[in-house]
Motif scaffolding. Structure first.
Motif, PDB file in Angstrom:
ATOM      1  N   MET A   1       0.832  -1.195   0.000  1.00 39.89           N
ATOM      2  CA  MET A   1       0.000   0.000   0.000  1.00 39.89           C
ATOM      3  C   MET A   1       0.871   1.251   0.000  1.00 39.89           C
ATOM      4  O   MET A   1       1.873   1.321   0.704  1.00 39.89           O
ATOM      5  N   ASN A   2       0.540   2.213  -0.826  1.00 37.14           N
ATOM      6  CA  ASN A   2       1.264   3.470  -0.867  1.00 37.14           C
ATOM      7  C   ASN A   2       1.004   4.234   0.428  1.00 37.14           C
ATOM      8  O   ASN A   2      -0.137   4.538   0.757  1.00 37.14           O
ATOM      9  N   PRO A   3       2.064   4.583   1.198  1.00 37.92           N
ATOM     10  CA  PRO A   3       1.850   5.242   2.497  1.00 37.92           C
ATOM     11  C   PRO A   3       1.303   6.649   2.380  1.00 37.92           C
ATOM     12  O   PRO A   3       0.954   7.260   3.392  1.00 37.92           O
ATOM     13  N   SER A   4       1.223   7.200   1.162  1.00 42.56           N
ATOM     14  CA  SER A   4       0.684   8.551   1.022  1.00 42.56           C
ATOM     15  C   SER A   4      -0.834   8.573   1.100  1.00 42.56           C
ATOM     16  O   SER A   4      -1.421   9.644   1.313  1.00 42.56           O
ATOM     17  N   VAL A   5      -1.468   7.415   0.934  1.00 44.69           N
ATOM     18  CA  VAL A   5      -2.928   7.374   0.921  1.00 44.69           C
ATOM     19  C   VAL A   5      -3.469   7.847   2.268  1.00 44.69           C
ATOM     20  O   VAL A   5      -3.119   7.314   3.319  1.00 44.69           O
ATOM     21  N   GLY A   6      -4.313   8.868   2.241  1.00 48.12           N
ATOM     22  CA  GLY A   6      -4.909   9.389   3.466  1.00 48.12           C
ATOM     23  C   GLY A   6      -3.985  10.254   4.290  1.00 48.12           C
ATOM     24  O   GLY A   6      -4.346  10.642   5.406  1.00 48.12           O
ATOM     25  N   ARG A   7      -2.783  10.567   3.772  1.00 46.95           N
ATOM     26  CA  ARG A   7      -1.833  11.387   4.526  1.00 46.95           C
ATOM     27  C   ARG A   7      -1.447  12.619   3.728  1.00 46.95           C
ATOM     28  O   ARG A   7      -1.480  12.620   2.497  1.00 46.95           O
ATOM     29  N   ARG A   8      -1.035  13.648   4.441  1.00 40.25           N
ATOM     30  CA  ARG A   8      -0.555  14.871   3.799  1.00 40.25           C
ATOM     31  C   ARG A   8       0.900  14.666   3.392  1.00 40.25           C
ATOM     32  O   ARG A   8       1.762  14.364   4.229  1.00 40.25           O
ATOM     33  N   VAL A   9       1.196  14.843   2.116  1.00 36.99           N
ATOM     34  CA  VAL A   9       2.554  14.671   1.617  1.00 36.99           C
ATOM     35  C   VAL A   9       3.023  16.001   1.022  1.00 36.99           C
ATOM     36  O   VAL A   9       2.385  16.553   0.122  1.00 36.99           O
ATOM     37  N   VAL A  10       4.146  16.509   1.543  1.00 29.33           N
ATOM     38  CA  VAL A  10       4.700  17.790   1.112  1.00 29.33           C
ATOM     39  C   VAL A  10       6.118  17.564   0.601  1.00 29.33           C
ATOM     40  O   VAL A  10       6.964  17.023   1.322  1.00 29.33           O
ATOM     41  N   ASP A  11       6.388  17.959  -0.619  1.00 28.73           N
ATOM     42  CA  ASP A  11       7.721  17.859  -1.209  1.00 28.73           C
ATOM     43  C   ASP A  11       8.486  19.141  -0.888  1.00 28.73           C
ATOM     44  O   ASP A  11       8.168  20.209  -1.403  1.00 28.73           O
ATOM     45  N   VAL A  12       9.508  19.046  -0.021  1.00 31.20           N
ATOM     46  CA  VAL A  12      10.259  20.244   0.365  1.00 31.20           C
ATOM     47  C   VAL A  12      11.480  20.473  -0.518  1.00 31.20           C
ATOM     48  O   VAL A  12      12.195  21.457  -0.331  1.00 31.20           O
ATOM     49  N   HIS A  13      11.733  19.556  -1.446  1.00 31.95           N
ATOM     50  CA  HIS A  13      12.887  19.708  -2.343  1.00 31.95           C
ATOM     51  C   HIS A  13      12.395  19.595  -3.777  1.00 31.95           C
ATOM     52  O   HIS A  13      12.526  18.557  -4.425  1.00 31.95           O
ATOM     53  N   ALA A  14      11.794  20.680  -4.246  1.00 30.69           N
ATOM     54  CA  ALA A  14      11.260  20.755  -5.605  1.00 30.69           C
ATOM     55  C   ALA A  14      11.682  22.085  -6.200  1.00 30.69           C
ATOM     56  O   ALA A  14      11.312  23.144  -5.687  1.00 30.69           O
ATOM     57  N   HIS A  15      12.454  22.028  -7.270  1.00 27.80           N
ATOM     58  CA  HIS A  15      12.995  23.257  -7.857  1.00 27.80           C
ATOM     59  C   HIS A  15      12.065  23.817  -8.929  1.00 27.80           C
ATOM     60  O   HIS A  15      11.335  23.084  -9.590  1.00 27.80           O
ATOM     61  N   PHE A  16      12.165  25.126  -9.101  1.00 26.69           N
ATOM     62  CA  PHE A  16      11.297  25.821 -10.045  1.00 26.69           C
ATOM     63  C   PHE A  16      12.096  26.931 -10.713  1.00 26.69           C
ATOM     64  O   PHE A  16      12.990  27.521 -10.098  1.00 26.69           O
ATOM     65  N   ALA A  17      11.790  27.195 -11.966  1.00 28.67           N
ATOM     66  CA  ALA A  17      12.449  28.262 -12.714  1.00 28.67           C
ATOM     67  C   ALA A  17      11.383  29.200 -13.261  1.00 28.67           C
ATOM     68  O   ALA A  17      10.850  28.965 -14.346  1.00 28.67           O
ATOM     69  N   PRO A  18      11.029  30.256 -12.535  1.00 29.90           N
ATOM     70  CA  PRO A  18       9.930  31.113 -12.973  1.00 29.90           C
ATOM     71  C   PRO A  18      10.301  32.093 -14.078  1.00 29.90           C
ATOM     72  O   PRO A  18       9.432  32.733 -14.645  1.00 29.90           O
ATOM     73  N   LEU A  19      11.584  32.227 -14.395  1.00 32.04           N
ATOM     74  CA  LEU A  19      12.013  33.212 -15.379  1.00 32.04           C
ATOM     75  C   LEU A  19      12.324  32.532 -16.704  1.00 32.04           C
ATOM     76  O   LEU A  19      13.023  31.526 -16.760  1.00 32.04           O
ATOM     77  N   THR A  20      11.815  33.078 -17.781  1.00 34.83           N
ATOM     78  CA  THR A  20      12.130  32.578 -19.124  1.00 34.83           C
ATOM     79  C   THR A  20      12.443  33.757 -20.027  1.00 34.83           C
ATOM     80  O   THR A  20      12.023  34.885 -19.788  1.00 34.83           O
ATOM     81  N   SER A  21      13.194  33.508 -21.052  1.00 36.69           N
ATOM     82  CA  SER A  21      13.502  34.533 -22.039  1.00 36.69           C
ATOM     83  C   SER A  21      13.051  34.049 -23.407  1.00 36.69           C
ATOM     84  O   SER A  21      12.684  32.896 -23.574  1.00 36.69           O
ATOM     85  N   SER A  22      13.098  34.921 -24.370  1.00 36.58           N
ATOM     86  CA  SER A  22      12.648  34.568 -25.714  1.00 36.58           C
ATOM     87  C   SER A  22      13.771  34.020 -26.575  1.00 36.58           C
ATOM     88  O   SER A  22      13.576  33.758 -27.749  1.00 36.58           O
ATOM     89  N   SER A  23      14.947  33.857 -25.985  1.00 40.53           N
ATOM     90  CA  SER A  23      16.090  33.391 -26.760  1.00 40.53           C
ATOM     91  C   SER A  23      16.820  32.290 -26.017  1.00 40.53           C
ATOM     92  O   SER A  23      17.026  32.365 -24.806  1.00 40.53           O
ATOM     93  N   SER A  24      17.253  31.262 -26.746  1.00 36.35           N
ATOM     94  CA  SER A  24      17.981  30.164 -26.116  1.00 36.35           C
ATOM     95  C   SER A  24      19.392  30.557 -25.727  1.00 36.35           C
ATOM     96  O   SER A  24      20.092  29.788 -25.071  1.00 36.35           O
ATOM     97  N   THR A  25      19.848  31.741 -26.135  1.00 34.37           N
ATOM     98  CA  THR A  25      21.180  32.207 -25.747  1.00 34.37           C
ATOM     99  C   THR A  25      21.123  33.270 -24.658  1.00 34.37           C
ATOM    100  O   THR A  25      22.138  33.825 -24.272  1.00 34.37           O
ATOM    101  N   GLY A  26      19.939  33.578 -24.142  1.00 35.81           N
ATOM    102  CA  GLY A  26      19.788  34.598 -23.116  1.00 35.81           C
ATOM    103  C   GLY A  26      20.230  34.125 -21.755  1.00 35.81           C
ATOM    104  O   GLY A  26      20.570  32.959 -21.553  1.00 35.81           O
ATOM    105  N   PRO A  27      20.221  35.027 -20.754  1.00 32.86           N
ATOM    106  CA  PRO A  27      20.702  34.677 -19.414  1.00 32.86           C
ATOM    107  C   PRO A  27      19.696  33.889 -18.582  1.00 32.86           C
ATOM    108  O   PRO A  27      20.064  33.323 -17.558  1.00 32.86           O
ATOM    109  N   ASP A  28      18.423  33.864 -18.993  1.00 32.93           N
ATOM    110  CA  ASP A  28      17.397  33.160 -18.234  1.00 32.93           C
ATOM    111  C   ASP A  28      17.060  31.832 -18.910  1.00 32.93           C
ATOM    112  O   ASP A  28      17.357  31.630 -20.089  1.00 32.93           O
ATOM    113  N   PRO A  29      16.444  30.907 -18.172  1.00 35.55           N
ATOM    114  CA  PRO A  29      16.059  29.641 -18.797  1.00 35.55           C
ATOM    115  C   PRO A  29      15.131  29.867 -19.993  1.00 35.55           C
ATOM    116  O   PRO A  29      14.276  30.761 -19.966  1.00 35.55           O
ATOM    117  N   TRP A  30      15.313  29.083 -20.999  1.00 35.76           N
ATOM    118  CA  TRP A  30      14.479  29.155 -22.193  1.00 35.76           C
ATOM    119  C   TRP A  30      13.897  27.773 -22.444  1.00 35.76           C
ATOM    120  O   TRP A  30      14.617  26.780 -22.425  1.00 35.76           O
TER     121      TRP A  30
END
Length: 333
Positions: A1-30
């Motif tokens: 049985m998956n132990p998450s069933v009926g329990r609150r599961v919080v991922d504290v190590h999840a990365h995010f990249a909120p910045l994007t640019s219009s060019s693949s050579t720019g300083p932000d993720p594209w």
């Protein structure tokens, strides 16, 4: 049985990249998409280690839910943390990143996020963090070194005193640069070996500097289950028993302080996770995946069941402790 069933599961190590640019050579993720496939470029190079969603919060949380995770505490992709030693540029970069992170989580109640701060000047870091917390961010992510100096050094004391006073969670993530060691540049060793060694160094320095003893309200979380640090707990304690140097700033043996740090569950092995659990106790462990990277561990929920944890300990690891540290309100998925 998956132990998450009926329990609150919080991922504290999840990365995010909120910045994007219009060019693949720019300083932000594209980002480019071809159907369900996503490709990420950064500074003109394809980042093939990103294997899950990194910019769209709706797709990200749907992917988390698909593996039994209801909530995530996002931290900025480490590559986005400012690398400049110019404090003005660093502050501006952090403020832009924090504003984007705050805007992202404001739209999605199942997500919260950590801030970036210009650690090159601790006073600025405190000010930027205060602003970020007022905007709704719940913690801060830092890397182990700033301009070549590990953050347990004396010049960062003001920062640690501040985050202890406000009980702000501090997530320490390796810089993913292999510490500049040439021998780590091949075989993906900068990641598989360099990252856990870098975490071990900063964790040991924070403890041996006496910071953890001096500030009992610190909420420090070490990435990747503390790296290789747990494997040398005994050795560091032994050095305390035979040498004057480790005793110079400590009243207790180092393991006393190691048991006051927090660790995510990304140990990449049930034996390793069980050893960490035995060393520090379930109250110090926080569930994490390392989303969206190829070195993430996305199958832990079933593996945790094999550790024989009692229900209270399991619920604390899966989400209870994270909710307490980050001040997370209950949400409806």
């Amino acid at each position: 049985m998956n132990p998450s069933v009926g329990r609150r599961v919080v991922d504290v190590h999840a990365h995010f990249a909120p910045l994007t640019s219009s060019s693949s050579t720019g300083p932000d993720p594209w980002i480019s998409r071809d159907g369900s496939a996503t490709a990420v470029w950064y500074h003109g190079s394809h980042v093939d280690s990103i294997v899950r969603e990194v910019v769209d919060p709706t797709i990200l949380i749907a992917g988390e839910e698909a593996i039994g995770i209801q909530e995530a505490v996002l931290s900025p992709w480490v590559a986005l943390l400012p690398q400049t030693e110019d404090p003005n540029l660093a502050e501006a970069a952090c403020q832009r990143l924090n504003a984007a992170m705050a805007e992202t989580v404001a739209r999605e109640p199942r997500l919260s996020a950590m801030a970036a701060v210009p650690m090159i000047e601790p006073a600025r870091a405190i000010r930027v963090l205060t602003e970020a917390r007022a905007a709704g961010l719940t913690g801060v992510e830092i890397v182990p070194t700033v301009a070549g100096e590990f953050v347990g050094g004396e010049r960062f004391e003001e920062f640690w005193a501040s985050v202890a006073e406000t009980r702000t969670p501090v997530f320490i993530h390796p810089s993913s640069k292999g510490m500049g060691i040439d021998a780590l540049q091949g075989g993906y060793l900068w990641n598989s070996v360099g990252n856990p060694v870098e975490t071990a160094i900063v964790g040991a320095q924070l403890v041996l500097s006496g910071l953890v003893e001096r500030y009992p309200d610190l909420r420090i979380i070490l990435a990747h289950a503390g790296g290789v640090l747990p494997s040398v707990f005994g050795r560091i304690d032994h050095s305390f028993s035979v040498r004057p140097e480790p005793k110079s700033r400590l009243s207790h043996e180092p393991s006393w302080s190691f048991r006051r740090l927090f660790y995510d569950t990304i140990a990449h092995g049930e034996r390793e996770l069980a050893a960490l659990l035995a060393a520090v106790g379930p109250s110090q462990l926080l569930f994490g995946t390392d989303h969206p990277f190829d070195m993430g561990d996305y199958d832990q929920l079933t593996g945790l069941e094999s550790l024989g944890l009692d229900p209270v300990a399991l619920e604390a690891i899966l989400g209870g402790t994270a909710a307490r540290l980050f001040g997370l309100a209950a949400v409806q998925a």
